[in-house]
Structures are given as C-alpha cells and as structure tokens.
Design a protein around this motif. Structure first.
Motif, PDB file in Angstrom:
ATOM      1  N   UNK A   1       0.837  -1.202   0.000  1.00 21.71           N
ATOM      2  CA  UNK A   1       0.000   0.000   0.000  1.00 21.71           C
ATOM      3  C   UNK A   1       0.868   1.246   0.000  1.00 21.71           C
ATOM      4  N   UNK A   2       1.890   1.217   0.832  1.00 13.45           N
ATOM      5  CA  UNK A   2       2.793   2.371   0.875  1.00 13.45           C
ATOM      6  C   UNK A   2       3.421   2.596  -0.502  1.00 13.45           C
ATOM      7  N   UNK A   3       3.851   1.476  -1.109  1.00 10.07           N
ATOM      8  CA  UNK A   3       4.472   1.564  -2.424  1.00 10.07           C
ATOM      9  C   UNK A   3       3.510   2.148  -3.460  1.00 10.07           C
ATOM     10  N   UNK A   4       2.206   1.871  -3.286  1.00 12.76           N
ATOM     11  CA  UNK A   4       1.221   2.355  -4.248  1.00 12.76           C
ATOM     12  C   UNK A   4       0.777   3.783  -3.963  1.00 12.76           C
ATOM     13  N   UNK A   5       1.373   4.399  -2.942  1.00 15.02           N
ATOM     14  CA  UNK A   5       1.068   5.812  -2.700  1.00 15.02           C
ATOM     15  C   UNK A   5       0.121   6.084  -1.551  1.00 15.02           C
ATOM     16  N   UNK A   6      -0.311   5.051  -0.845  1.00 11.72           N
ATOM     17  CA  UNK A   6      -1.226   5.281   0.271  1.00 11.72           C
ATOM     18  C   UNK A   6      -0.500   5.979   1.414  1.00 11.72           C
ATOM     19  N   UNK A   7      -1.213   6.824   2.125  1.00 12.45           N
ATOM     20  CA  UNK A   7      -0.656   7.532   3.279  1.00 12.45           C
ATOM     21  C   UNK A   7      -1.598   7.410   4.473  1.00 12.45           C
ATOM     22  N   UNK A   8      -1.082   7.674   5.634  1.00 11.97           N
ATOM     23  CA  UNK A   8      -1.923   7.665   6.841  1.00 11.97           C
ATOM     24  C   UNK A   8      -2.705   6.371   6.961  1.00 11.97           C
TER      25      UNK A   8
ATOM     26  N   UNK B   1       6.198  -3.308  13.126  1.00  7.57           N
ATOM     27  CA  UNK B   1       6.353  -3.157  14.573  1.00  7.57           C
ATOM     28  C   UNK B   1       6.195  -1.688  14.953  1.00  7.57           C
ATOM     29  N   UNK B   2       6.788  -0.834  14.160  1.00  2.01           N
ATOM     30  CA  UNK B   2       6.656   0.610  14.394  1.00  2.01           C
ATOM     31  C   UNK B   2       5.184   1.011  14.286  1.00  2.01           C
ATOM     32  N   UNK B   3       4.517   0.466  13.271  1.00  2.00           N
ATOM     33  CA  UNK B   3       3.094   0.776  13.090  1.00  2.00           C
ATOM     34  C   UNK B   3       2.267   0.324  14.276  1.00  2.00           C
ATOM     35  N   UNK B   4       2.626  -0.826  14.839  1.00  2.00           N
ATOM     36  CA  UNK B   4       1.867  -1.353  15.979  1.00  2.00           C
ATOM     37  C   UNK B   4       2.127  -0.520  17.225  1.00  2.00           C
ATOM     38  N   UNK B   5       3.383  -0.141  17.434  1.00  2.00           N
ATOM     39  CA  UNK B   5       3.710   0.649  18.620  1.00  2.00           C
ATOM     40  C   UNK B   5       3.146   2.062  18.500  1.00  2.00           C
ATOM     41  N   UNK B   6       3.228   2.603  17.303  1.00  2.00           N
ATOM     42  CA  UNK B   6       2.645   3.922  17.040  1.00  2.00           C
ATOM     43  C   UNK B   6       1.161   3.898  17.408  1.00  2.00           C
ATOM     44  N   UNK B   7       0.493   2.801  17.036  1.00  2.00           N
ATOM     45  CA  UNK B   7      -0.950   2.695  17.282  1.00  2.00           C
ATOM     46  C   UNK B   7      -1.274   2.625  18.759  1.00  2.00           C
TER      47      UNK B   7
ATOM     48  N   UNK C   1     -18.287  20.731  19.793  1.00  2.00           N
ATOM     49  CA  UNK C   1     -18.318  19.363  19.268  1.00  2.00           C
ATOM     50  C   UNK C   1     -19.318  18.532  20.054  1.00  2.00           C
ATOM     51  N   UNK C   2     -19.972  17.603  19.365  1.00  2.00           N
ATOM     52  CA  UNK C   2     -20.938  16.714  19.999  1.00  2.00           C
ATOM     53  C   UNK C   2     -20.655  15.270  19.609  1.00  2.00           C
ATOM     54  N   UNK C   3     -21.168  14.369  20.367  1.00  2.00           N
ATOM     55  CA  UNK C   3     -21.036  12.953  20.022  1.00  2.00           C
ATOM     56  C   UNK C   3     -19.581  12.572  19.797  1.00  2.00           C
ATOM     57  N   UNK C   4     -18.720  12.982  20.705  1.00  2.00           N
ATOM     58  CA  UNK C   4     -17.282  12.706  20.554  1.00  2.00           C
ATOM     59  C   UNK C   4     -17.017  11.229  20.843  1.00  2.00           C
ATOM     60  N   UNK C   5     -16.341  10.588  19.916  1.00  2.00           N
ATOM     61  CA  UNK C   5     -16.048   9.149  20.029  1.00  2.00           C
ATOM     62  C   UNK C   5     -14.551   8.934  19.940  1.00  2.00           C
ATOM     63  N   UNK C   6     -13.991   8.188  20.889  1.00  2.00           N
ATOM     64  CA  UNK C   6     -12.584   7.783  20.781  1.00  2.00           C
ATOM     65  C   UNK C   6     -12.554   6.278  20.556  1.00  2.00           C
ATOM     66  N   UNK C   7     -11.768   5.827  19.560  1.00  5.71           N
ATOM     67  CA  UNK C   7     -11.711   4.379  19.301  1.00  5.71           C
ATOM     68  C   UNK C   7     -10.266   3.929  19.167  1.00  5.71           C
ATOM     69  N   UNK C   8     -10.017   2.644  19.478  1.00  8.08           N
ATOM     70  CA  UNK C   8      -8.634   2.149  19.502  1.00  8.08           C
ATOM     71  C   UNK C   8      -8.111   1.807  18.103  1.00  8.08           C
ATOM     72  N   UNK C   9      -6.795   1.735  17.987  1.00  8.36           N
ATOM     73  CA  UNK C   9      -6.135   1.440  16.712  1.00  8.36           C
ATOM     74  C   UNK C   9      -5.197   0.249  16.862  1.00  8.36           C
ATOM     75  N   UNK C  10      -5.036  -0.484  15.791  1.00  7.12           N
ATOM     76  CA  UNK C  10      -4.066  -1.593  15.780  1.00  7.12           C
ATOM     77  C   UNK C  10      -2.722  -1.183  15.201  1.00  7.12           C
ATOM     78  N   UNK C  11      -2.783  -0.390  14.151  1.00  5.54           N
ATOM     79  CA  UNK C  11      -1.534   0.056  13.496  1.00  5.54           C
ATOM     80  C   UNK C  11      -1.736   1.437  12.918  1.00  5.54           C
ATOM     81  N   UNK C  12      -0.676   2.190  12.929  1.00  4.47           N
ATOM     82  CA  UNK C  12      -0.669   3.495  12.282  1.00  4.47           C
ATOM     83  C   UNK C  12       0.619   3.587  11.482  1.00  4.47           C
ATOM     84  N   UNK C  13       0.482   3.694  10.137  1.00  5.82           N
ATOM     85  CA  UNK C  13       1.669   3.792   9.272  1.00  5.82           C
ATOM     86  C   UNK C  13       1.535   5.033   8.417  1.00  5.82           C
ATOM     87  N   UNK C  14       2.456   5.957   8.588  1.00  8.62           N
ATOM     88  CA  UNK C  14       2.361   7.207   7.809  1.00  8.62           C
ATOM     89  C   UNK C  14       2.889   7.001   6.406  1.00  8.62           C
TER      90      UNK C  14
END
Lengths: 293, 293, 293, 293, 293, 293
Positions: B275-282, C212-218, C280-293
């Motif tokens: 996905x990263x290679x294809x240009x996806x971000x965030x 691993x970075x994506x998982x820890x970032x999340x 702001x109304x109806x504020x929702x916080x939800x968990x993440x598994x991975x975050x890859x920029x």
C-alpha cells in the motif's frame, strides 16, 4: 494543608482496585501500583493517588485527608459521610446491575419479611444500614458485625444476614433466600465540601468525571457500520429506533450507502438479525474507548 | 423434559473453557463461572449454561440432556453421536489451523505408514477413531486407552501413539515423527435433533450461531483506512484485489480520497508495504468486534 | 551458516519477554512459547525465533548466530557490540519514558556528583558503562558486579549504585537519591552487519520494523470522531492544532459535519473538554491496531 | 528385555505421586522428579523409576514393561491385570481408611439398592468394575465412562454414579447418598510374573517391600516413654494391654522405673489420660521412622 | 440444643487456621478442610469442628452456638465475652513471645505516652480495647475502626494506631515507634459456661486440653542423650541444673553411663558446648511429639 | 565498624536460602524473613542476619562488611576471596553428593577433553574458574559470561559450557555430555580474618559451627533400636561393624537385651534385612535433631 496544585484522590484498595485502575487508564490516567510503596505512580503531576479500603474512603474525604475519591454508595451511607457526590458510575459491563445489600435467610426459614425479624439475631458487615432498616420497619433485633463468611452463618449461628450480592448466584449456591433489598449501590465519585469550593480543584475533578464517564459509557457501547441499498434505507431507520442519528455516507457502488452509529452493546445481539432482515450487508461492530455526548 | 422457553447450552469445561467463554462474551453473552456452583450465570434469561467436558458434550446433546453445545468435531466422531451440526468455528486466531489427531512414532522408528502397525500396540485417548483408522487400512493392532502423558509412552511402552497436535512443536520436542493424520478437528455448534425441530429453540440457536460466527470472523479480520491521491486510486484498487468493495470518501484536501475496507488480519503484514508503495498515506488498522455479511 | 531463506530473530527472554511477544503479535507475527522447547513457534515460515537474555542478544547478533534481534540500547552499549541499528521503539505506553541507568546514593549521603565518588565502591549490573562514566569524569573508584538486590546494597555494602529505573518510585521507596543519569535506554531492533547486506534479509527486517513501528505507534494513538455544526468548524480546527489533517464528511443532518482524525492518546484528556467547549458533539474515541504514515 | 541388574519400578503419577515419593524417601530411596525429564533420579543404581498414571501401571507391569510398581487395588481389578501382588499398604495416616468406590445417587432419589438401577444410566471412571457389579446383581443398566466432575452428573445427566470417596464429605457436600460400596482399595506393590521368578529381582523387591512396610508402619505408630513408681508398675501393665512387651529400665531415683514401648498413634489420645491416672509421670511421645517386627 | 454426645468445637479460620490444625493433629485429632464444605472432617466422632474467624469465636462460645473454641485472649477481651477459660497455649515456637497490641506512632511524632493523645485520632481493629485504654489514662481521643493497612495510616490519615505485632519488625520497616503495649495475647481454649457444667463435655474438653498442651509442650522441648565416664557424672549433673531428673543407664563399656533427659529446646544451643566441656560424648538430640508431666 | 557484641552473619539469598534457614533452625537459630524488610529477624540478640546472593558473600566477608557467612566453595574460588574457612557442610541429604562445575558439550560433539577446546568459545557463570582451568591445560579459548539458560547455548551459540550439576539429569535431558569436572563444591562457613582474631566473635562462630554441624550430622543419621536374644548378641555385633559402640540394656523378658545405636541413614536400607536375618526383633528407627561427638 494539601498543596493547592495537587489533587489527592482516593481509590478503593482490594476487590474493586483492579477494575478501578483499569477504568482510570481508559479515562487517560495511567496508575502503577508497586508492592514496595503505598503511593502509586500516576502519569499526571497534578494528581496524588492513595489506595484506601472502599469502606473508609468516604470518611477520609469528609475529613479532608483526601480531596476526592471513588467508593460505593453503600459505604457513604453506612459511614453517614457528609461529602459532595460528583457522579455515579456503573463498573460491571457484564451484569449491568448495581450491587445490592439484601436480607437473606435459609430457604426453609419462616422469615418472610422484615417484620418476622423481631427478637432475632442478624449478622452483617453493614451494621449501621441494617439498624436503620430495622428501625424503619419498627423491628427490634440484635445486629452483630460479621468479619466474613457471612453466608455460612445464616444456617447455624444467626437467624438472618444482610449481605452483598450481584447476581444472587452465591446466595442460591448456599441455599439462602432473599427476603428484601436494603440498598442498591453503585460506585460514586465524591469530593470534600471545601475542595469543591476551590475553583482549580473543582475543575480538575469535573474533567476527570467527564473522562471517566466517557470511558465507562464506551464500555457499554459499540460502533456499528453497515451498507444498505438506498431504497431500503428509510425503512431501516424507521423500523429501528435504536439507530438514532446515524452518519450516512455514499459508497462507490451506485445506489448504496454506508450507515454508521453508536449503540448500546447489549442490544446488538437482538439488533443484528433484524438488520440483516432489513437488507443490511457487511455489518461491522467495532469497539470504543470513550463516548462523550 | 426441559422448559420450552429456556435453551440448555453445553460449553466445554477445561482447556477450551476460557476461550469459549471469551468468544461467547464477544458474541454478546456474558457468562460468569463461580467456583461454588456448577451452574454459571449468563445475562440472558432464555439460556441455561452447563460446563461439561468436551469429550462428553456430544453424548449429552444426543440424549437430549442438553439442547445444544459447543465441542470438537473429534469427540463427536469418537462418540459416534447422532446430532445436528449447526456450524463450524475456528477459535485459534494465532495459528489459523485446526487441531489434528496424528499417528506418531519415535524419530528412528521403522514405522513409515499405517501398514507397518500390524501386530503393534498403540496408545491414544481416541480409541474409537484409531480402531476405525486401522480397520480402514486393513491393519490389526492393539489399541489401548491412554490416561495421559501419551507422548512419553511412544518411546518405551507402546509402538505408536495417536495424539492431538496443533503446531507439532510438542511432538518435535519429544523426538516424535508424524506418520499420518487421522482427523482434523474444529469446534462445532451441535444441536439435539428434537430441539432442532422446535421453532423457538432453532431460531434461538441460529441467532447465537450468527453472533458467534460474527465475533469469530471479527477476530480474524481488521478494518483498514488510508488516504490516497485520487489519481493513484484506480491503480491501487486494481493491483490489490484484497481490498474488495472499499468505501471511498472525499477528504477536505482537494484531490485526495479516503479508502476504507475490511480485510483478513493475516494479509496485513504483506499488504501494508504494498500500500505504501502504491502511494497510500496515513494507513490505519483498527480492531473489530463483529463482522456479519 | 544459516539458511538464506530464513531469518533468525532473537527476542529478549525474561522481564521484557511478554511485552515483546505481545508487540510482535500486534505487528502481525504470532509467537507461541512452549515450556518444553527453547524454540518458539511463529506463524511465519521465513522466521526462526530464539529467546535469549536481553543482556546477551547484541553479542550473538554481532557474531552472526542471530541475524537480528530486539534488545535494549543499554546492553548494546554495555557489550560494546558492533551491530547495525535498524530502529528504536518505545514499549511502555503508560509512562512514555525510556528506562534510565542512574547513579544513586542513600538520601543522606554526602555524594552530590560523580566527582564525590573518588576512592569509593560502586555496585552495578553494568560494570562497563559505569567504568566509562567514571573515566569520563576523571574519577577513580572500585566498580563491582552486582548479582541482584542492588538497591539494598547502597545502604550497607557499597557507597553508591548504578541501577535501572523508570519512574524512580522503587528508589524513593528505598530512601535513595538519584545523583546523575548515565544512560537512557529504549528497545532497539538491531541486525548483524553481514545480514544487513543480504538483500532478501534486509527487506524482511525492514518490513518487520515497519509493522512493529506501526503497531507501537498505534498504542500511543487513538482515533477521534465528532460531529459539529459547519459554522463552528473553522474555529474548531484553527484553535486546536492537534487535530491535523482531519477527514471531514457531511452528515445527513443539514448543516452538520463529522470530523475524524488520529491523535496522541495522551493529549485526549486535555482535548476533550476543549472540544466540547468548541461545540463538538457525540465525541467518540476508538482504539487502533496500526498506524503507518 | 530389561537389564537383569536393574529393576524398573513404576510409581503413580498425579494425585498419589507426592505421597508415594515421600513414602519411598522414608523407606530409604530418595527420588527427585525433574520437570524437564520423564525419568526421575533415584539414589540407588539398581533402580529405574518411571512415573505412570495409577490407572495404567498394572497393565504395564503385566506386559513386562515394568518389573514392578505401586498402584491401587481398584485399578488392578478394573484392568483385570495378571500380576503378582507383593504387599498392601495404607498411605493415609489421617483417616486410616481405604478409599472406596461407592454407588451414589441424589439424596432424594428413589434408588435404594443395586436392583433399582434396572434400565438406568450410570457414569463412572471404572466402567469394568461397575459392569461386573451390575452383572453380579442381575441388573441391566447403561454404564458410561465419565471424564470428570462425576458427582455433578448424578443430579442432572445420569441416574447414579460410581465414585471414589475416602471420608464421604465431598459426596455429602454435593447432596449425594451412598447406596452401596463396590470395592475398598488400598495401594499395592505388584510385580510381573516373570520378574518374580528372577531370584535377584525378587530379593530386591522383597527388600523394598520390607522397608516400605517398615516406613508406613512407623507413620501409624509412636514411641512412648514414662516413669512410674515400681509398686504401680504391675497394675499399669495389667490394666493397659496396649503397652505390650515394654522395655523396663531402672531410674537413678530409687523405687522408680522407666517404661518404654511402641504403640499405635491413634490410641495415644485415649491412653495418656489413663496412664496419668495409673500414676505414670513424665510421659514422652516421640516419632519413629521405621518399625520392623 | 446440641447433641449431648457431640462437642461442637470452634477453630480460628484465616491466619491462625493452618497452625491450629497442625497443632490439633499433633494432639491426635486429624482435621481435613474441604474447599467445598464449611464443615471440616475430623477423625473423632465425638467432635464437630467449625471454622470461624478468631474475632468472632468467643461471641459464639458465649451464646452457646459453640461448646468451646480456640481464639486469642485479645478477642475475648475486645468482645468482653463471658466464657470459661480452660487453658493458655503458646503457638509460635520460633519467637516464644505472645503477640502484643501496641500503640504506635511515626518515628518523629511528638507523642511519647498515652497522655499525648488528647484530642487525637487513632485507627485500630480493636476499638473496644483502645477506648478502655484511653479511659484508664483519662484521655479523650477519637478511635476509628480500621479495615486494614493500619500501619500506613499512621503516617497520613490518623495520629496514632493500635496494631498487633510479634517481633516489631513490620512496624520498624514502616518507620513507626512503639509508645506503649495495651495487651499481650496468647491463644486460649475457652468453653461455654453451660457446657462446662456438663460432665461428659467437660471431661472431653479437659482431655483435649491435656493432649494439646502435651503437643505444644513437646514443640518447645527435645530429648537429649549422651555418654559420660562415671567419674565425671556427678560434676556434670551438679553444674548443669537444666538436666533435671535424668535417666541414667549403664553402657556395655565399663565405667561409662548413658544420661538421658528432656529439656527446653531453646537452651540446647548454649548447653551443648558446656556438655562437651564437661566430658560428655556422643550427644544426641531427638524430637518429641508430646510431653505430659 | 560493627558492634563488638553483635556478629553480622551473611546467609545465601535465593536458591539456597530456604535450605539454609531450615538448617539454621535445626541448629537452634530461628530466622524469620519478611517481604517488607531486608533484615530478617533472628531469636538471638548477638546475631545480625543479612541475606546476600551466594555469589557475593565471600567478597563482603573479605572486606569486613560481614563477620562471617555461609556460601559455596565455588564462589569463594571464583571470587578469589581471602577469608578464613571455619567448616564444610553437606546440605543435600538426598544425594549426599557435592555440586560439581563440569565442562559439557553436545552428545555428538568432537570435544573429548580440555585440549580440544583450543580456539573455541565457552559460556559459563564462572568465568574466572573456567579461565584458570583452560590455562592449567595450556588451552586458549574465549570464555563469555552467561546470564542464564546456559545448557541451551551449548547446542547453538557456543562450543562448550561450564555448568553446575548435582545428579547430571538436567544435562542428560538436554542431550549434553560431561567432558570433565572443574570443581566440586560444598557449602562453607567462612569468617573475615580480623573477626577471627576477636576472641568473643571467634567463640560465637565456633559454637554456631558446632551446632550447625550437629544438625547436619543428624540429618544424615538415625537412631536404631532392636531387641535380640542374648545368645545372638555377640554374633550380631561382630558381623555388623556399622553398629559401633551400641548401648546394650536388659529387657524385662529374661535372656533378651535391647541394642541401641546411631548409624548413617543411607546404610539402613541394607542393614535392616541383615539385622532380621541375625535374629533382631522389634527394630525401630527414629529421627534425630542433632548429633555431636
């Protein structure tokens, strides 16, 4: 007295401890309890955490040794503490029921109501509550403090007990019958009256209450998303009032929309079959960390 | 017989117990097991839970003592039980493999296939399955019931064993070699044949199967969201068939869209670099509670 | 040497083991440790896992017995290992602080800085680091290897210790005062220099580092959604720079939009009251598994 | 086959394991079980220890994989094993009662004797014993193997159970009533018939039986010493037959003698008040390691 | 009321439970506690055992629900129970000291005696004892019941505590200073006054007291034997009064005698070097089960 | 320095701790370790106990921080400590063997003696001992400190290990072969050289050594009594040299005598059958607390 820029916060040591610390973490306050120290670490320099037995917290909040604390409504009442109640919480996601202090007797006891206790002996951990209950019913009976294993005493040592129960299964397993409920109790956030007049402290407590409420709210709720053909949408929304105020967005597939909403987790098991019947596809349920209205 | 408006549901006691209760909770049914009582609490008045050894559940479902239950395919076969199979589940997210009953021998044993077992002695917990297997291969051998520590017996006490394995690592650590697989087994939801003809009970069972399936499906899947420039979108979707039927929505940033989909968790580790290679971000991966198609 | 198509990966045995295996699972690599075998199972045929004490991993990566491994920066330095550092990770979500090796003395000790250690005796597990630190400050002192219970020794057996701490609470409970910090240490993914030149292995390691970075970032981030009236949107976004690059989408309710973004979990407790104040109304916080920029 | 100069000895793995190893140590054979190895260490080069489930030992002794072993009489009978019984032991000092396999039913069951089981269903771990028992009473009933939690089944899943009990307290706590005793069982030392004909092995087994018997005998006995005026001696010995064959010796104090004997520990609590009444002074009870007549 | 031919005996549940059951076994009464039942098994048909918190036993003996029981002198006093005290025991062989309830304050507190408590707040588990103590000293102070962690409270929540201690090491570790001792407490065997008038029950209780005393006496004593030349005997006996009333017997070796006696275990460590110096040889110390004078 | 009238005594913390404290209690010194304090309680006001890792005790005795201590001969040698050795003890009754540091290699390794280690890599906890061993054999090899799991390393990470073993069973289970023994090690009581010159302290240490030796001696020995016809006595004593210096006393039964002696526990299992054969009756073995010659 205590530093104005620190809030001394009492959390219940013992059976509620693990649950409370977990809820605090969900609210955004990470606490680490060390076996070597009575003072837990918290990642907020404005807080000082103390772990104190639930039975005693309201007493120390009343006297000002703690600015605020979390404890059960039962012990606030038992101690007759003069404190400000900031908010009420429900910790147990599974049963969604408050804990209850009930009057219980052996299954085959002749006792059918409070009146039948005249001249009897009752064992309980909440002597004050029990005495007030008896007085309200105009009954005279001996109430003795029980140091534990109260359920066992009802069969041999006393005529009745006043004991805490959630689902009633432990009483049933001990062949005891519930005669009456004296008090339903939920966790409360309470504050000292002087603390509550301090602007900075009150704002800090209110923020914590907001976040804790948001975290507990989120435990009882889930996010729900589904796809549906546009033509079925009106029908879906009309017939399922639980789906209030959903977010509707277009899908890349023509004629289809995505519907997303937040609902009580405990209705999901009845809702999902209905959603399928109404034409919903790709139904997704996801977890939440916080819900703040 | 049993109350028509209650469904008696058998869950496996022992090694599968914790996992099963966790899956039931994810499906929306919260169960609390008390050390003092054989009857667990469940937050559904239409259900009565019984914890029974996995080896016995199919027998009690067949006889009607239970309306339905969850147990392994292996024990349904070993017991030769006449029951209705409602659904199949895969509990282990980690290995994504069914458990297997395998014929195993010491690494340096001359046994290479079932045929070589003629006149030998075999220890196993599944005597019935093993005898049928030998019969199918026209082999005569003594099969004895093993009360435990079966792997150790292969070296000294018997010539071969039939034992359960998931990853094979325990067999390898014991210097045993797998000769053949007799049966692959997954958890099944089974119902009594009479129960299955009762409209209310069947509907209740099917609803539970749907929710349980949805919960297990969700364990193996994740939600994935990412942002991509509109010009790269077609290329992304074409080259990555795993991203089927995504939800595409516009971002506030001109020329960019958000892509969201549900995919198998185990492909993510290969997909994200692509996905990263294809240009996806965030790129965001988030957990799911239930997935119902 | 090792098979070209397998990567031998060392994970820290002991106190970091559970956390590391949990992070690996979040990254998509499920590892099962058996008490009967030193070789854990992993659901990736290209990997071979070894569990080795954190103190030794860098040594075995340097010598090529391992292709790569996860260990602390402290032990890479203590062992003076020549390895390629691929990436740095922060495991502890709660404290968000690196572990520190600190010079500590009893509260009432006259020692105020490294200089005061001249001619003294110091106990530590990191003899190498401590000797280099003393040399840097031109101080001569005896450094002895401590086999454990180092904090206790500072009061009776030696003049000072060099010990690991995260929040400092254990040192405080032992009435010790921190004089100086020798080294801050975070977990690192390191690779053998020859391995790093192998194209296939390097690509494999880089992919694992990314996941691993994506998982820890999340772990340190959450998803946040809210509804807001369109007229308040600009104000909201301007005053709250933490909400960078949000996804804005229209709601079915005219004049309202949904705002969604990913933010650091530890700012949420301050942000939510501000969001409410901004409308702001109806504020929702939800968990993440991975975050890859 | 096995080395002539080594005796392969099977000890029961599981619930009896700890007690058996303790008794062996008292007999003079120190065994160390390692979690890493199935072959325990024993400080006698002529012995090879194997830990095998009590249910299986008689089978492996019969087939000659073991020379001899310790197991319960119940499992020798259940397996119908052809072995030589060398000796009987009583392990439980506290209850001094053999374990019993009993037929039990719910307290309010109509079943009063074996005859009432006609056409019923019985759950048990000892299917063979139960079937033989029913046959003896001319009763036809279904007997099914129980994998555990048998007591619970008597209330819901079957009509009766055959279960092991020592004091009956677990049955009582489960509201079950004992109808009949099928078998009383004590630990036995058994030998393979071929082994028993080997002179060296038989001598070795007999020596071990002698020492084990001596150690167990000593658990149930104590040494007793007391001083008494010579004039009261005849009366003491006459009225207390438990004091058989005492050793009488003179004290330095004129007219007084010391009396010493070995008696059953369980009569001491009744004997001591009688001894005092008969004029004994300075009564001493001391423990024994072995008693060999 | 209770069956005349059974004695209902209360033993302390909780921290003293294991020690008490061990002492009872040494006295000749084997008790088995089952997790499934509140009524323990005892191998004496004339006894019925009940496990009840030490704090409550005297209350139930006073009311006649128990015939007799073992509890601490402290709780008899705290409850102000009217019971017959049959005997006093010392359970702890190691410290040979009674437990003490002490008034303690932080090391740097200005409180130096009871008088300094005027107007202060004290936390304790023994509210009654503490109030009586204050009254005796003419001091008015607030006494509050402590549900646990009392030592910690002395630093922050109250001015002083009344807490139980044996060696004082826990108080020292918590930086507390002992100001005064309110009560020394040892375990007591107590009986209901009506029970004590029943001849059979009184005899049964007295027999148990005798045996228990004999068992506890034996824990604090040992048997000692040695050989000595006849010519040194008089000197040995004269100079070592601890060796009272020894048994002297002739050895086969001319001119030598054997000396045997029972002495306090805690003097052995000083006695043995003296015995050697006086010419004793082959000194043997052996354990005892019971000592009844 | 330390108070002249107190002896500071170091005991090994960790794996030897429980055994050492048990032996000290047998010698007459009762020690209580509290989880809240590093300073254990001992019932002797002349002693101060410190728990320190066995690896470090000799170092702190040498420097005078401890007056004396118990540790292994191996660590005295590894640390090259200049201390006075007061006595040697054997703690393990079961194996009666000293622990050994052995050179071990995989079963199929070509290494057959120290010479084959030239240029190899060795992992061990005793780097100093290993280097001296290699030097003695004129071998150059790399020796690296092992932080644990040393046995596992021999197969993959190094060529050989030097590891501690008692029975060798763990090495065998890991498929390792013993090549050579570097050092046999037993527990030693050691004293600081200055302490040893202090008359009071030396006397105190010698007394403790005497009592500890007496207690350990008693663990390896038992008392034995038997009755025999006078006419068989001479024969019995002549043929059984183990029965040295017995006490012979007359029985009330004419023509019979009682024989009593102290012997090594480990010869009992061979002796008892011989005694029976020689005509002994009523053979009694009893335990000992101390044996001081």
């Amino acid at each position: 007295m205590k530093n104005k820029t620190k809030l001394r916060f009492g959390l219940p040591k013992g059976s509620l401890q693990e649950a409370t610390i977990e809820k605090m973490a969900k609210a955004g306050f990470n606490i680490q309890v060390s076996s070597r120290s009575y003072v837990p670490y918290v990642d907020d320099e404005e807080l000082e955490i103390r772990l104190i037995r639930a039975q005693e917290i309201s007493r120390y909040v009343e006297h000002g040794y703690l600015d605020c604390g979390i404890t059960g409504y039962d012990w606030i009442q038992e101690n007759n503490s003069k404190v400000h109640e900031v908010g009420e919480f429900l910790f147990s996601k599974a049963t969604r029921q408050p804990a209850r202090w009930v009057l219980a007797v052996p299954e085959n006891s002749p006792v059918q109501s409070a009146k039948d206790l005249q001249g009897k002996r009752i064992a309980t951990e909440v002597v004050g509550l029990t005495k007030r209950y008896l007085k309200k019913h105009g009954v005279k009976a001996e109430v003795e403090f029980s140091w534990g294993a109260t359920e066992f005493k009802a069969h041999e040592l006393v005529d009745a007990i006043v004991e805490l129960t959630e689902t009633g299964s432990s009483l049933r397993a001990n062949k005891l019958r519930i005669v009456d409920t004296l008090l339903s109790s939920t966790p409360r956030l309470i504050a000292n009256h002087v603390t509550w007049k301090d602007k900075w402290k009150r704002h800090k407590i209110e923020t914590m209450a907001l976040l804790l409420k948001g975290a507990l709210e989120a435990e009882a709720k889930v996010g729900l998303k589904m796809n549906i053909a546009e033509k079925n949408l009106a029908n879906l929304l009309q017939s399922l009032p639980a789906l209030r105020n959903p977010t509707i967005s277009n899908l890349s597939l023509k004629g289809w929309v995505a519907v997303e909403t937040i609902i009580d987790e405990h209705v999901v098991r009845e809702l999902i079959p209905q959603l399928k019947a109404a034409g919903a596809e790709g139904i997704i349920e996801y977890p939440l960390n916080k819900v703040v209205y």
